[in-house]
Design an enzyme around this catalytic site. Structure first.
Site, short mmCIF file in Angstrom:
data_model
loop_
_atom_site.label_atom_id
_atom_site.label_comp_id
_atom_site.label_asym_id
_atom_site.label_seq_id
_atom_site.Cartn_x
_atom_site.Cartn_y
_atom_site.Cartn_z
N CYS A 118 -19.00 -6.15 48.79
CA CYS A 118 -20.10 -5.62 49.58
C CYS A 118 -19.57 -5.27 50.96
O CYS A 118 -18.80 -6.04 51.54
CB CYS A 118 -21.20 -6.69 49.69
SG CYS A 118 -22.62 -6.19 50.67
N LEU A 119 -19.98 -4.12 51.48
CA LEU A 119 -19.49 -3.70 52.81
C LEU A 119 -19.91 -4.68 53.91
O LEU A 119 -19.28 -4.75 54.95
CB LEU A 119 -19.99 -2.29 53.13
CG LEU A 119 -19.31 -1.14 52.37
CD1 LEU A 119 -20.02 0.17 52.67
CD2 LEU A 119 -17.83 -1.03 52.70
N GLN A 150 -28.54 -2.51 55.72
CA GLN A 150 -27.15 -2.80 56.11
C GLN A 150 -26.75 -2.04 57.37
O GLN A 150 -25.71 -2.34 57.95
CB GLN A 150 -26.19 -2.45 54.97
CG GLN A 150 -26.25 -3.40 53.79
CD GLN A 150 -25.25 -3.02 52.73
OE1 GLN A 150 -25.51 -2.13 51.93
NE2 GLN A 150 -24.10 -3.65 52.74
N HIS A 170 -30.47 -5.36 47.82
CA HIS A 170 -30.40 -5.41 49.29
C HIS A 170 -31.77 -5.13 49.92
O HIS A 170 -32.19 -5.78 50.87
CB HIS A 170 -29.43 -4.35 49.82
CG HIS A 170 -28.02 -4.84 50.00
ND1 HIS A 170 -27.70 -5.95 50.75
CD2 HIS A 170 -26.83 -4.36 49.53
CE1 HIS A 170 -26.38 -6.13 50.73
NE2 HIS A 170 -25.83 -5.18 49.99
N GLY A 186 -21.62 2.01 47.72
CA GLY A 186 -23.06 1.98 47.88
C GLY A 186 -23.45 1.35 49.21
O GLY A 186 -22.67 0.59 49.80
N HIS A 190 -27.23 -3.70 42.80
CA HIS A 190 -26.79 -4.34 44.06
C HIS A 190 -27.55 -3.76 45.25
O HIS A 190 -28.04 -4.51 46.11
CB HIS A 190 -25.27 -4.10 44.19
CG HIS A 190 -24.63 -4.63 45.44
ND1 HIS A 190 -23.60 -5.55 45.40
CD2 HIS A 190 -24.84 -4.38 46.75
CE1 HIS A 190 -23.22 -5.83 46.64
NE2 HIS A 190 -23.95 -5.13 47.48
N GLU A 191 -27.67 -2.44 45.30
CA GLU A 191 -28.32 -1.81 46.46
C GLU A 191 -29.83 -2.06 46.47
O GLU A 191 -30.41 -2.32 47.52
CB GLU A 191 -28.03 -0.30 46.50
CG GLU A 191 -26.54 0.08 46.58
CD GLU A 191 -25.73 -0.73 47.57
OE1 GLU A 191 -26.27 -1.12 48.63
OE2 GLU A 191 -24.55 -0.99 47.28
ZN LIG Z 1 -23.89 -4.79 49.52
#
Ligand SMILES: [Zn+2]
Length: 192
Positions: free
Chosen positions: A83-84, A46, A134, A41, A130-131
């Site tokens: 998380c990326l 991000q 963000h 995701g 999660h997204e």
């Molecule tokens: Zn993340």
């Protein structure tokens, strides 16, 4: 380029004004997500675009434009998350077992639930939370599961001086003398 600076990730995203604008951002996000190889995701902030668009790719690629969680279960569960933006970090978070989402590019409501035998349902349900987090400037660390430290009740020596109160008056006396007031008359110890 995926942003890893926490201060930039804490920025609140603004709604996009059209589905077309959202779809363009969604396409960029999916491209970036596929290139990351291990991501499931990604949210627009991000990659430095502070707009309310995110993508989830667990069971199938899903673009969410101006998404909102409109219902969430009271029941929560623990899940290991990454998380990326925080490569190599894994933490245990607390997430809702099920949620209902509305987004401008989906008619009706989307339901996600971790209550099935398919682990991918849990991954997808957590990833959507999660997204969307963000987009509100919230990272997984804000959802970290923490165990409240246990505080044993304080114990007193027989001759230790304590202060007690019945809500109107206070008395300072030795614990052995105060005991009767506490046990029989409903007085309580004032924490100092
Ligand atoms: Zn993340």
């Amino acid at each position: 380029m995926i942003i890893t600076e926490v201060s930039k990730l804490q920025t609140l995203c603004e709604e996009v004004s059209s589905v077309e604008e959202g779809e363009e951002i969604g396409a960029q996000l999916l491209k970036e997500l596929i290139e990351s190889k291990n991501g499931i995701g990604l949210a627009a902030n991000q990659i430095g675009i502070n707009k309310r668009v995110c993508v989830v790719n667990v069971k199938e690629p899903l673009v969410l434009i101006n998404p909102k969680i409109v219902e969430k279960s009271e029941e929560q569960f623990l899940f290991p998350e990454g998380c990326l933006s925080f490569p190599g970090k894994k933490i245990r978070t607390q997430r809702h077992v099920s949620i209902v989402v509305e987004a401008d590019n989906h008619e009706g409501q989307l339901s996600f639930s971790a209550e099935s035998d398919d682990i991918n349902d849990a991954f997808e349900c957590v990833c959507v939370q999660h997204e969307i987090d963000h987009l509100g400037g919230i990272t997984m660390f804000d959802r970290k599961f923490v165990i409240e430290p246990y505080r044993a009740p304080k114990s007193y020596g027989r001759n230790e001086k304590i202060t007690i109160t019945n809500g109107i008056k206070t008395k300072e006396l030795k614990y052995k003398k105060a005991e009767r007031f506490i046990m029989e008359d409903g007085w309580s110890i004032l924490e100092q």
